[in-house]
Design a protein around this motif. Structure first.
Motif, PDB file in Angstrom:
ATOM      1  N   ARG A 146       8.020  12.563  -0.176  1.00 14.23           N
ATOM      2  CA  ARG A 146       8.465  11.239   0.249  1.00 14.23           C
ATOM      3  C   ARG A 146       7.295  10.271   0.151  1.00 14.23           C
ATOM      4  N   LEU A 147       7.480   9.255  -0.669  1.00  8.78           N
ATOM      5  CA  LEU A 147       6.473   8.212  -0.823  1.00  8.78           C
ATOM      6  C   LEU A 147       6.778   7.066   0.136  1.00  8.78           C
ATOM      7  N   SER A 148       5.711   6.424   0.600  1.00 10.81           N
ATOM      8  CA  SER A 148       5.847   5.280   1.494  1.00 10.81           C
ATOM      9  C   SER A 148       5.153   4.073   0.894  1.00 10.81           C
ATOM     10  N   CYS A 149       5.710   2.907   1.182  1.00 11.20           N
ATOM     11  CA  CYS A 149       5.119   1.643   0.749  1.00 11.20           C
ATOM     12  C   CYS A 149       5.085   0.718   1.957  1.00 11.20           C
ATOM     13  N   ALA A 150       3.889   0.365   2.381  1.00 10.27           N
ATOM     14  CA  ALA A 150       3.721  -0.526   3.520  1.00 10.27           C
ATOM     15  C   ALA A 150       3.470  -1.940   3.023  1.00 10.27           C
ATOM     16  N   ALA A 151       4.305  -2.867   3.445  1.00  8.72           N
ATOM     17  CA  ALA A 151       4.187  -4.265   3.026  1.00  8.72           C
ATOM     18  C   ALA A 151       3.646  -5.108   4.177  1.00  8.72           C
ATOM     19  N   SER A 152       2.702  -5.973   3.858  1.00  5.75           N
ATOM     20  CA  SER A 152       2.158  -6.881   4.860  1.00  5.75           C
ATOM     21  C   SER A 152       1.933  -8.246   4.237  1.00  5.75           C
ATOM     22  N   GLY A 153       1.876  -9.261   5.080  1.00  3.91           N
ATOM     23  CA  GLY A 153       1.623 -10.618   4.607  1.00  3.91           C
ATOM     24  C   GLY A 153       2.831 -11.303   4.011  1.00  3.91           C
ATOM     25  N   VAL A 197       0.843  -1.188   0.000  1.00  7.13           N
ATOM     26  CA  VAL A 197       0.000   0.000   0.000  1.00  7.13           C
ATOM     27  C   VAL A 197       0.878   1.236   0.000  1.00  7.13           C
ATOM     28  N   GLU A 198       0.693   2.064  -1.015  1.00  8.48           N
ATOM     29  CA  GLU A 198       1.490   3.273  -1.162  1.00  8.48           C
ATOM     30  C   GLU A 198       0.755   4.484  -0.600  1.00  8.48           C
ATOM     31  N   ALA A 223       3.368  11.158 -12.525  1.00 10.93           N
ATOM     32  CA  ALA A 223       2.978   9.776 -12.826  1.00 10.93           C
ATOM     33  C   ALA A 223       2.296   9.168 -11.607  1.00 10.93           C
ATOM     34  N   ASN A 224       1.734   7.995 -11.817  1.00 14.50           N
ATOM     35  CA  ASN A 224       1.278   7.163 -10.699  1.00 14.50           C
ATOM     36  C   ASN A 224       2.460   6.300 -10.272  1.00 14.50           C
ATOM     37  N   TYR A 225       2.841   6.413  -9.015  1.00 11.84           N
ATOM     38  CA  TYR A 225       3.986   5.674  -8.492  1.00 11.84           C
ATOM     39  C   TYR A 225       3.484   4.492  -7.674  1.00 11.84           C
ATOM     40  N   TYR A 226       4.047   3.334  -7.920  1.00 10.76           N
ATOM     41  CA  TYR A 226       3.644   2.173  -7.166  1.00 10.76           C
ATOM     42  C   TYR A 226       4.861   1.325  -6.803  1.00 10.76           C
ATOM     43  N   CYS A 227       4.736   0.587  -5.728  1.00 11.66           N
ATOM     44  CA  CYS A 227       5.815  -0.294  -5.322  1.00 11.66           C
ATOM     45  C   CYS A 227       5.478  -1.728  -5.717  1.00 11.66           C
ATOM     46  N   ALA A 228       6.523  -2.504  -5.860  1.00 13.41           N
ATOM     47  CA  ALA A 228       6.384  -3.887  -6.291  1.00 13.41           C
ATOM     48  C   ALA A 228       7.433  -4.724  -5.581  1.00 13.41           C
ATOM     49  N   ALA A 229       7.153  -6.008  -5.406  1.00 15.59           N
ATOM     50  CA  ALA A 229       8.074  -6.883  -4.688  1.00 15.59           C
ATOM     51  C   ALA A 229       8.252  -8.195  -5.435  1.00 15.59           C
ATOM     52  N   ARG A 230       9.466  -8.710  -5.346  1.00 14.73           N
ATOM     53  CA  ARG A 230       9.768  -9.997  -5.959  1.00 14.73           C
ATOM     54  C   ARG A 230      10.828 -10.687  -5.113  1.00 14.73           C
ATOM     55  N   ALA A 234       6.150 -10.184  -8.625  1.00 15.27           N
ATOM     56  CA  ALA A 234       4.937 -10.953  -8.362  1.00 15.27           C
ATOM     57  C   ALA A 234       3.862 -10.125  -7.665  1.00 15.27           C
ATOM     58  N   TYR A 235       4.269  -9.096  -6.954  1.00 20.36           N
ATOM     59  CA  TYR A 235       3.322  -8.310  -6.172  1.00 20.36           C
ATOM     60  C   TYR A 235       3.502  -6.833  -6.475  1.00 20.36           C
ATOM     61  N   ARG A 236       2.393  -6.115  -6.495  1.00 19.24           N
ATOM     62  CA  ARG A 236       2.445  -4.680  -6.703  1.00 19.24           C
ATOM     63  C   ARG A 236       1.256  -4.021  -6.048  1.00 19.24           C
ATOM     64  N   GLY A 237       1.417  -2.762  -5.701  1.00 20.56           N
ATOM     65  CA  GLY A 237       0.330  -2.009  -5.099  1.00 20.56           C
ATOM     66  C   GLY A 237      -0.451  -1.236  -6.146  1.00 20.56           C
TER      67      GLY A 237
END
Length: 123
Positions: free
Chosen positions: A19-26, A5-6, A92-99, A111-114
């Motif tokens: 400053r953008l934040s990305c909260a990762a859960s699960g 969640v960004e 732009a729309n900024y999003y975080c992603a994880a692999r 595999a994952y993105r907000g």
């Protein structure tokens, strides 16, 4: 279930900072890479920056190197993108992603993105 969640986007003027934040859960991020991408209207997904969770090693796109800084807080599972000297072309729309494992610069490798947070920079 993995969730990213960004937050932190907004409307700023050229030269300002955000400053953008990305909260990762699960997910336990210890073996992951987390990246920021952006997408402007009518354009493709553009890699911005990435950080390897275990080592803190970072990679940046040429367009943002020296202006943006990616960081992580291992205690809170948060990833940040400090953006300085913003330009209209950063809009732009900024999003975080994880692999799992190493850095990749294409969104298809993640595999994952907000959902993202909108950044608009006026001239």
């Amino acid at each position: 279930q993995v969730q990213l969640v960004e937050s932190g986007g907004g409307l700023v003027q050229a030269g300002d900072s955000l400053r953008l934040s990305c909260a990762a859960s699960g997910v336990m991020l210890s073996s992951y890479t987390v990246a920021w991408f952006r997408q402007a209207p009518g354009k493709g997904h553009e890699f911005v920056a990435a950080i390897a969770w275990s080592t803190g090693n970072t990679v940046y796109a040429d367009s943002v190197r020296g202006r943006f800084t990616i960081s992580r807080d291992t205690a809170t599972n948060m990833v940040y993108l400090q953006m300085n000297n913003l330009k209209p072309e950063d809009t732009a729309n900024y999003y975080c992603a994880a692999r799992r494992l190493g850095v990749a610069t294409v969104i298809g490798a993640y595999a994952y993105r907000g959902q993202g947070t909108q950044v608009t920079v006026s001239s």
